[in-house]
Design a protein around this motif. Structure first.
Motif, PDB file in Angstrom:
ATOM      1  N   LEU A   1       0.831  -1.206   0.000  1.00  0.00           N
ATOM      2  CA  LEU A   1       0.000   0.000   0.000  1.00  0.00           C
ATOM      3  C   LEU A   1       0.869   1.261   0.000  1.00  0.00           C
ATOM      4  O   LEU A   1       0.586   2.231  -0.719  1.00  0.00           O
ATOM      5  CB  LEU A   1      -0.923   0.001   1.216  1.00  0.00           C
ATOM      6  CG  LEU A   1      -2.170  -0.877   1.124  1.00  0.00           C
ATOM      7  CD1 LEU A   1      -2.877  -0.944   2.473  1.00  0.00           C
ATOM      8  CD2 LEU A   1      -3.134  -0.330   0.072  1.00  0.00           C
ATOM      9  N   ASN A   2       1.934   1.248   0.796  1.00  0.00           N
ATOM     10  CA  ASN A   2       2.848   2.397   0.807  1.00  0.00           C
ATOM     11  C   ASN A   2       3.516   2.572  -0.553  1.00  0.00           C
ATOM     12  O   ASN A   2       3.705   3.693  -1.030  1.00  0.00           O
ATOM     13  CB  ASN A   2       3.910   2.230   1.896  1.00  0.00           C
ATOM     14  CG  ASN A   2       3.368   2.489   3.279  1.00  0.00           C
ATOM     15  OD1 ASN A   2       2.450   3.282   3.453  1.00  0.00           O
ATOM     16  ND2 ASN A   2       3.925   1.826   4.278  1.00  0.00           N
TER      17      ASN A   2
ATOM     18  N   LEU B   1      -7.746  -1.383  -5.076  1.00  0.00           N
ATOM     19  CA  LEU B   1      -6.737  -0.727  -5.909  1.00  0.00           C
ATOM     20  C   LEU B   1      -6.271  -1.588  -7.078  1.00  0.00           C
ATOM     21  O   LEU B   1      -6.005  -1.081  -8.168  1.00  0.00           O
ATOM     22  CB  LEU B   1      -5.520  -0.359  -5.048  1.00  0.00           C
ATOM     23  CG  LEU B   1      -5.731   0.737  -4.001  1.00  0.00           C
ATOM     24  CD1 LEU B   1      -4.521   0.815  -3.082  1.00  0.00           C
ATOM     25  CD2 LEU B   1      -5.963   2.073  -4.671  1.00  0.00           C
ATOM     26  N   ALA B   2      -6.126  -2.879  -6.845  1.00  0.00           N
ATOM     27  CA  ALA B   2      -5.576  -3.753  -7.882  1.00  0.00           C
ATOM     28  C   ALA B   2      -6.208  -5.136  -7.772  1.00  0.00           C
ATOM     29  O   ALA B   2      -6.214  -5.724  -6.679  1.00  0.00           O
ATOM     30  CB  ALA B   2      -4.061  -3.866  -7.735  1.00  0.00           C
ATOM     31  N   PRO B   3      -6.722  -5.675  -8.867  1.00  0.00           N
ATOM     32  CA  PRO B   3      -7.284  -7.032  -8.813  1.00  0.00           C
ATOM     33  C   PRO B   3      -6.175  -8.053  -8.634  1.00  0.00           C
ATOM     34  O   PRO B   3      -5.142  -7.990  -9.293  1.00  0.00           O
ATOM     35  CB  PRO B   3      -7.960  -7.176 -10.184  1.00  0.00           C
ATOM     36  CG  PRO B   3      -7.231  -6.224 -11.075  1.00  0.00           C
ATOM     37  CD  PRO B   3      -6.812  -5.072 -10.200  1.00  0.00           C
ATOM     38  N   PHE B   4      -6.359  -8.962  -7.708  1.00  0.00           N
ATOM     39  CA  PHE B   4      -5.366 -10.013  -7.506  1.00  0.00           C
ATOM     40  C   PHE B   4      -6.076 -11.315  -7.185  1.00  0.00           C
ATOM     41  O   PHE B   4      -7.211 -11.322  -6.690  1.00  0.00           O
ATOM     42  CB  PHE B   4      -4.372  -9.655  -6.399  1.00  0.00           C
ATOM     43  CG  PHE B   4      -5.002  -9.398  -5.054  1.00  0.00           C
ATOM     44  CD1 PHE B   4      -5.197 -10.423  -4.143  1.00  0.00           C
ATOM     45  CD2 PHE B   4      -5.389  -8.115  -4.692  1.00  0.00           C
ATOM     46  CE1 PHE B   4      -5.779 -10.188  -2.905  1.00  0.00           C
ATOM     47  CE2 PHE B   4      -5.964  -7.871  -3.454  1.00  0.00           C
ATOM     48  CZ  PHE B   4      -6.160  -8.903  -2.562  1.00  0.00           C
ATOM     49  N   SER B   5      -5.428 -12.404  -7.517  1.00  0.00           N
ATOM     50  CA  SER B   5      -6.050 -13.723  -7.332  1.00  0.00           C
ATOM     51  C   SER B   5      -6.054 -14.106  -5.856  1.00  0.00           C
ATOM     52  O   SER B   5      -5.064 -13.964  -5.159  1.00  0.00           O
ATOM     53  CB  SER B   5      -5.299 -14.779  -8.156  1.00  0.00           C
ATOM     54  OG  SER B   5      -3.946 -14.868  -7.740  1.00  0.00           O
TER      55      SER B   5
ATOM     56  N   LEU C   1      -6.142  -5.734   3.277  1.00  0.00           N
ATOM     57  CA  LEU C   1      -6.583  -6.546   2.154  1.00  0.00           C
ATOM     58  C   LEU C   1      -7.763  -5.902   1.426  1.00  0.00           C
ATOM     59  O   LEU C   1      -7.829  -5.917   0.186  1.00  0.00           O
ATOM     60  CB  LEU C   1      -6.971  -7.948   2.637  1.00  0.00           C
ATOM     61  CG  LEU C   1      -5.812  -8.878   2.976  1.00  0.00           C
ATOM     62  CD1 LEU C   1      -6.311 -10.152   3.647  1.00  0.00           C
ATOM     63  CD2 LEU C   1      -5.026  -9.238   1.721  1.00  0.00           C
ATOM     64  N   ILE C   2      -8.689  -5.334   2.161  1.00  0.00           N
ATOM     65  CA  ILE C   2      -9.830  -4.652   1.536  1.00  0.00           C
ATOM     66  C   ILE C   2      -9.341  -3.477   0.686  1.00  0.00           C
ATOM     67  O   ILE C   2      -9.792  -3.287  -0.452  1.00  0.00           O
ATOM     68  CB  ILE C   2     -10.822  -4.160   2.614  1.00  0.00           C
ATOM     69  CG1 ILE C   2     -11.534  -5.350   3.262  1.00  0.00           C
ATOM     70  CG2 ILE C   2     -11.848  -3.204   2.009  1.00  0.00           C
ATOM     71  CD1 ILE C   2     -12.462  -4.964   4.386  1.00  0.00           C
ATOM     72  N   SER C   3      -8.394  -2.703   1.214  1.00  0.00           N
ATOM     73  CA  SER C   3      -7.875  -1.546   0.484  1.00  0.00           C
ATOM     74  C   SER C   3      -7.159  -1.977  -0.791  1.00  0.00           C
ATOM     75  O   SER C   3      -7.315  -1.355  -1.844  1.00  0.00           O
ATOM     76  CB  SER C   3      -6.926  -0.738   1.374  1.00  0.00           C
ATOM     77  OG  SER C   3      -7.608  -0.239   2.504  1.00  0.00           O
TER      78      SER C   3
ATOM     79  N   LEU D   1      -6.067  -5.160  11.334  1.00  0.00           N
ATOM     80  CA  LEU D   1      -5.151  -4.488  10.418  1.00  0.00           C
ATOM     81  C   LEU D   1      -4.995  -5.267   9.110  1.00  0.00           C
ATOM     82  O   LEU D   1      -5.048  -4.680   8.019  1.00  0.00           O
ATOM     83  CB  LEU D   1      -3.789  -4.300  11.094  1.00  0.00           C
ATOM     84  CG  LEU D   1      -2.746  -3.504  10.318  1.00  0.00           C
ATOM     85  CD1 LEU D   1      -3.250  -2.102  10.011  1.00  0.00           C
ATOM     86  CD2 LEU D   1      -1.442  -3.430  11.108  1.00  0.00           C
ATOM     87  N   ALA D   2      -4.790  -6.579   9.198  1.00  0.00           N
ATOM     88  CA  ALA D   2      -4.641  -7.388   7.988  1.00  0.00           C
ATOM     89  C   ALA D   2      -5.903  -7.328   7.138  1.00  0.00           C
ATOM     90  O   ALA D   2      -5.843  -7.213   5.899  1.00  0.00           O
ATOM     91  CB  ALA D   2      -4.330  -8.844   8.369  1.00  0.00           C
TER      92      ALA D   2
END
Length: 503
Positions: free
Chosen positions: A377-378, A435-439, A429-431, A424-425
């Motif tokens: 994210l950073n 932002l980017a689709p991932f499997s 993950l939601i954020s 936090l985890a």
């Protein structure tokens, strides 16, 4: 094989930092064992109370600037030396001012802020180490930005070896002269370690400077060009880390205080805090050498992919990090749940350390996920998002400290850690999903590793119930070998699964 690592820079660099991290942490274990037997659990508790002050200083003048240098250099490699020089000047200026302030007000800081007068003698050691940390951090940031990890990795080893050698020598001299070993020994070791890392990094930078064929402008011209964009990256990180470190400092200060409200004496509270932070937590964090290495390199990797508009690479990086963080976290649940008591007694001669490990074992998957996902994210520039989410997790944990500990003791804090890392985890993950689709495949990433862990435990008990060739080697050595066998079974099953899937 060489071509593979050239093409997969992230994997090769992560492996290097991981090996270094494991070596450093292994040395650190021997160091902590030595400290626990020389200054005791109470001494460890007092020493760990001054670390929040160092954390605040590092956030202000080193950590945030290191990250900004890494990200800025990754996106503008040809400006690397300019960016490094600017960051170094700013970092040194801030660190020198903080050093002077802490030395001047060490007694009031210990009395009114840390709520422990015995911390006053330790603060000057911490203060003097800050400028050395700043130089070391800036050099590391430059090398991470250009994805050259050999020097940062080597500096970790140098720091730990020099620290241990110096502390062992000082302790030996004190014992031979009949003098008492106090907690100042640990503070001295911290200062010597930071000095060693700084000198090593500077020497390597001078002898093996990063290649840059472009002509560099004069210092003042380059400073004007790079200071504003560099600090534009660093300031949000600085503010974020400052707030986070202040909250973490409050946590470290309030835990012993709340334990006294639970009914423990001041000495007992500091001892419990010392066992938790100086004995149990280092074991839980030991496997994070892998995720920390990934996190350091994920930021510039993702920043570079984002600058190039390579969305596929970002998605692939997220999926890879998610998968292996879960694999490792699930294994650690089994390891610390099964072997926590043996590790606590075998290493630190303290059964409570093993009990803490068993409870904290469930923290591992969420801790490792939060580390890697937060770094991504950073790298994508979402520093405000990570800041808000980290604040939310810390506030939740502080609630357990303030409300739970007076009624349930240190157990309330352990459950608070688990709840905050889960939160936090989940938020990270939601954020990332937005932002980017991932499997994401829960069966492959959670169900199958859990099944493989259960099978591995069954194999382990079946084998060692019939024959235990490690019996008689000593509790710690025997436990370490048992953990190795369980880990090999688990890793082997995962490898077979992936090979079968590919074929």
């Amino acid at each position: 094989m060489t071509d593979f690592f050239k093409k997969h820079t992230l994997i090769a660099s992560t492996l290097l930092l991981t090996v270094t991290g494991f070596a450093t942490r292994l040395l650190g274990f021997f160091y902590r064992i030595f400290l626990s037997r020389t200054i005791g659990a109470q001494g460890l508790g007092i020493f760990n109370m001054v670390h929040p002050v160092y954390g605040i200083c590092f956030a202000l003048c080193a950590g945030s600037i290191q990250t900004a240098i890494s990200r800025f250099v990754a996106a503008n490699v040809w400006k690397g030396k300019q960016i490094f020089r600017t960051g170094l000047v700013i970092s040194l200026a801030l660190s020198t001012g903080l050093t002077a302030f802490i030395i001047r007000f060490s007694a009031p800081l210990a009395h009114y802020i840390l709520l422990e007068d015995r911390c006053a003698s330790l603060l000057p050691f911490i203060a003097v180490s800050v400028p050395f940390s700043a130089v070391h951090a800036c050099i590391n940031g430059y090398y991470y930005g250009i994805k050259k990890t050999k020097i940062p990795a080597a500096s970790q080893i140098a720091e730990q070896i020099v620290r241990m050698a110096a502390v062992f020598l000082i302790a030996d001299i004190l014992l031979e002269s009949g003098r008492t070993i106090t907690v100042e020994l640990a503070a001295t070791g911290h200062l010597i370690g930071e000095l060693a890392a700084c000198l090593f990094s500077v020497l390597c930078f001078c002898l093996f400077p990063p290649k840059n064929t472009q002509k560099q402008p004069a210092f003042f011209a380059s400073f004007r060009q790079t200071a504003v964009p560099l600090m534009a990256l660093a300031m949000p990180l600085m503010g974020n880390r400052l707030v986070l470190n202040i909250l973490s400092s409050a946590e470290a200060i309030w835990i012993p205080n709340r334990l006294t409200a639970y009914g423990l004496s001041s000495q007992e509270a500091l001892s419990v805090y010392g066992v938790l932070t100086g004995m149990a937590m280092p074991f839980i964090l030991f496997p994070s050498a892998i995720t920390n290495s990934m996190a350091v390199l994920l930021l510039p990797t993702v920043a570079e992919a984002q600058a190039g508009g390579n969305q596929a690479r970002i998605s692939q990086t997220i999926s890879l990090s998610l998968r292996y963080s879960l694999y490792m976290g699930i294994l650690c649940i089994g390891v610390f749940t099964l072997f926590g008591p043996e590790l606590g007694v075998g290493v630190f001669k303290d059964p409570s350390a093993g009990t803490f490990m068993q409870i904290l074992a469930w923290l591992c998957p969420f801790l490792y996920l939060a580390t890697t996902m937060g770094s991504i994210l950073n790298g994508l520039g979402k520093t405000t998002t990570t800041f808000v989410q980290n604040i939310s997790a810390l506030v939740l944990r502080l609630g357990f400290v303030l409300v739970g500990i007076p009624h349930f003791g240190i157990t309330a804090y352990l459950w608070g850690m688990l709840a905050s890392e889960c939160l936090l985890a989940f938020l990270h993950l939601i954020s990332l999903k937005r932002l980017a689709p991932f499997s994401w495949n829960a069966t492959e990433m959670i169900v199958k590793p859990v099944a493989f862990l259960i099978i591995s435990i069954g194999i382990y008990y079946a084998v060692f119930s019939l024959w235990d060739g490690f019996d008689g080697l000593g509790l710690f050595v025997s436990t370490a070998l048992h953990i190795g066998v369980l880990s090999l079974c688990y890793g082997g099953l995962l490898a077979v699964f992936h090979l079968a899937k590919r074929s």
